[in-house]
Design an enzyme around this catalytic site. Structure first.
Site, PDB file in Angstrom:
ATOM      1  N   LEU A  56       0.819  -1.211   0.000  1.00  0.00           N
ATOM      2  CA  LEU A  56       0.000   0.000   0.000  1.00  0.00           C
ATOM      3  C   LEU A  56       0.850   1.258   0.000  1.00  0.00           C
ATOM      4  CD1 LEU A  56      -2.600  -1.123   2.680  1.00  0.00           C
ATOM      5  CD2 LEU A  56      -3.000  -0.910   0.225  1.00  0.00           C
ATOM      6  N   GLY A  57       2.052   1.161   0.491  1.00  0.00           N
ATOM      7  CA  GLY A  57       2.929   2.328   0.567  1.00  0.00           C
ATOM      8  C   GLY A  57       4.101   2.057   1.485  1.00  0.00           C
ATOM      9  N   GLY A  60       8.480   6.131   6.929  1.00  0.00           N
ATOM     10  CA  GLY A  60       9.527   6.096   7.931  1.00  0.00           C
ATOM     11  C   GLY A  60       9.654   4.765   8.647  1.00  0.00           C
ATOM     12  N   PHE A  61       8.557   4.062   8.866  1.00  0.00           N
ATOM     13  CA  PHE A  61       8.598   2.793   9.581  1.00  0.00           C
ATOM     14  C   PHE A  61       8.933   1.613   8.687  1.00  0.00           C
ATOM     15  CE2 PHE A  61       5.825   3.454  13.588  1.00  0.00           C
ATOM     16  CZ  PHE A  61       6.888   4.096  14.170  1.00  0.00           C
ATOM     17  N   GLY A  62       8.620   1.733   7.424  1.00  0.00           N
ATOM     18  CA  GLY A  62       8.767   0.606   6.533  1.00  0.00           C
ATOM     19  C   GLY A  62       7.491   0.412   5.734  1.00  0.00           C
ATOM     20  N   PRO A  63       7.357  -0.705   5.025  1.00  0.00           N
ATOM     21  CA  PRO A  63       6.217  -0.919   4.130  1.00  0.00           C
ATOM     22  C   PRO A  63       4.934  -1.304   4.866  1.00  0.00           C
ATOM     23  CG  PRO A  63       7.648  -2.827   4.106  1.00  0.00           C
ATOM     24  CD  PRO A  63       8.346  -1.800   4.946  1.00  0.00           C
ATOM     25  N   ASP A 178      -0.463  14.564  16.858  1.00  0.00           N
ATOM     26  CA  ASP A 178      -0.236  14.789  15.431  1.00  0.00           C
ATOM     27  C   ASP A 178      -1.545  14.714  14.637  1.00  0.00           C
ATOM     28  OD1 ASP A 178       1.463  15.473  13.371  1.00  0.00           O
ATOM     29  OD2 ASP A 178       1.992  13.416  12.874  1.00  0.00           O
TER      30      ASP A 178
END
Length: 407
Positions: A56-57, A60-63, A178
């Site tokens: 899906l995308g 910063g964290f990963g896929p 956030d």
């Protein structure tokens, strides 16, 4: 590194490792107790071996991968990127906070999995895009038209209710830190779901605020938090107010381009000046001309300005915001000047409308630089970047911002 600092770092390292280990053990205990532990093989099968076609995308964290469980549920699986120490802390934080959160306007965490160096979070799959993809689309494009006034107002009410739950009804009060358009996902019925809890903080009852490292997105952070690290639920209220004014105007506060005749450098200032002139409807997104309810638009501008006042004590809490939005328009107090990065507030004698506070510009303060940060939604790609600032009290540094199903 100077020897004294290096010695201190070496001294603290074992304690930090133990703290991180204990946090992971707590997370696993919660997941096991609530039957939220997934087998790695189950998630691998659900995502077809983490196939690129299921992706899906990435951020910063990963896929993040789309998957389907054996029971038919569609899921979004967030997989922590290898070697991301900072990401590991926020990843664990998000899992621990969301494991006990249940609300229709907050994204649902199904479970958690650890397998060797792999760490995975399993969420409900939210089929529509994140709010920013529609709200900030081309003004005359078809995507913008999908977000008519009725849907925008439902988003406003839904996000307000989700924040009220986090602030007052969750197991322990939670400050999101956030709130922004890219962290609001839309389900198949266009209902909003607050996502991305990587920076969220528990807020024990009885406290007025906590002092903490400043982390958030440029254009959404309350001035008292940005400048002094003073975090309270009123910081989320401020961010919500910014989001509300963005929903009305279709303009992004962090990249606001002043209009030739507006005499305002920010969306908040423009909204405030229009409100004072009795011209709130001039703030409205042109795409809303045929669907807007004028009285609701005016009320939303008014509420947005109340939420973004410079002094946090003057901002309403989310309970009052929900009450206002759920009833017919009523008489509200006049908002004072909105707070912006680099502004401060001071007490003064009672002014028009009974106001005791006013915003005061501070030329000695400057807003921090923002770093581009990728955000991933259920349908977003890695090209979706948001201006995100992670700021310490003495310096600004770049930080990749995670976002559930957009990472």
């Amino acid at each position: 590194m100077p020897k004294p600092l290096k010695f201190l770092e070496n001294l603290m390292r074992p304690f930090r490792r133990r703290r991180d280990r204990e946090a992971e053990e707590d997370l696993e205990a919660i997941a096991a107790k609530e039957q939220k532990v997934f087998r790695y093989e189950t998630l691998a099968a659900a995502t077809r071996g983490f196939s690129p076609k299921q992706k899906l995308g990435e951020g910063g964290f990963g896929p993040v991968y789309k998957g389907r469980l054996e029971d038919g549920r569609e899921v979004a699986v967030k997989r922590l990127g290898m070697g991301s120490r900072q990401g590991a802390k926020e990843f664990t934080n998000e899992a621990m906070l969301l494991s006990r959160v249940q609300h229709k306007n907050v994204v649902n965490l199904y479970g958690y999995c650890t397998h060797g160096n792999d760490k995975l979070l399993v969420y409900e799959y939210v089929p529509n895009e994140s709010l920013d993809k529609l709200l900030f689309a081309e003004p005359e494009g078809p995507r913008r038209a999908e977000l008519d006034w009725r849907r925008r107002y439902e988003v406003v009410v839904g996000v307000a209710r989700g924040l009220l739950y986090l602030h007052e009804d969750a197991h322990t009060p939670i400050i999101h830190r956030d709130i922004k358009a890219s962290n609001v996902l839309l389900d198949d019925r266009w209902a909003p779901k607050i996502a991305d809890f990587g920076m969220a903080r528990l807020f024990p009852e009885g406290l007025t605020h906590v002092n903490t490292r400043v982390a958030g997105t440029n254009g959404y952070m309350a001035p008292e938090y940005l400048m002094h690290g003073a975090l309270s639920t009123k910081a989320d209220v401020f961010s919500f107010g910014v989001l509300l004014l963005e929903l009305v105007s279709g303009r992004k506060n962090s990249s606001f381009i002043p209009l030739a005749d507006a005499d305002a450098d920010t969306l908040l200032e423009w909204a405030w000046k229009l409100h004072r002139k009795g011209q709130s409807l001039d703030l409205m997104d042109p795409a809303l001309r045929t669907t807007a309810v004028p009285e609701q638009v005016k009320m939303c501008v008014h509420v947005g300005l109340l939420c973004t006042q410079a002094d946090p004590k003057l901002r309403p809490d989310m309970k009052r915001v929900v009450v206002i939005l759920s009833k017919k328009p009523s008489t509200l107090e006049d908002p004072t000047r909105p707070g912006v990065p680099g502004s401060r507030y001071r007490r003064r004698a009672l002014g028009p409308g009974g106001s005791r506070y006013s915003g005061e510009s501070s030329s000695s303060m400057t807003s921090p630089s923002a770093s581009a940060s990728a955000s991933i939604s259920t349908v977003a790609s890695s090209s979706n970047a948001n201006n995100t600032a992670t700021i310490s009290r003495t310096s600004a540094r770049s930080h990749s911002q995670p976002s559930h199903q957009r990472k």
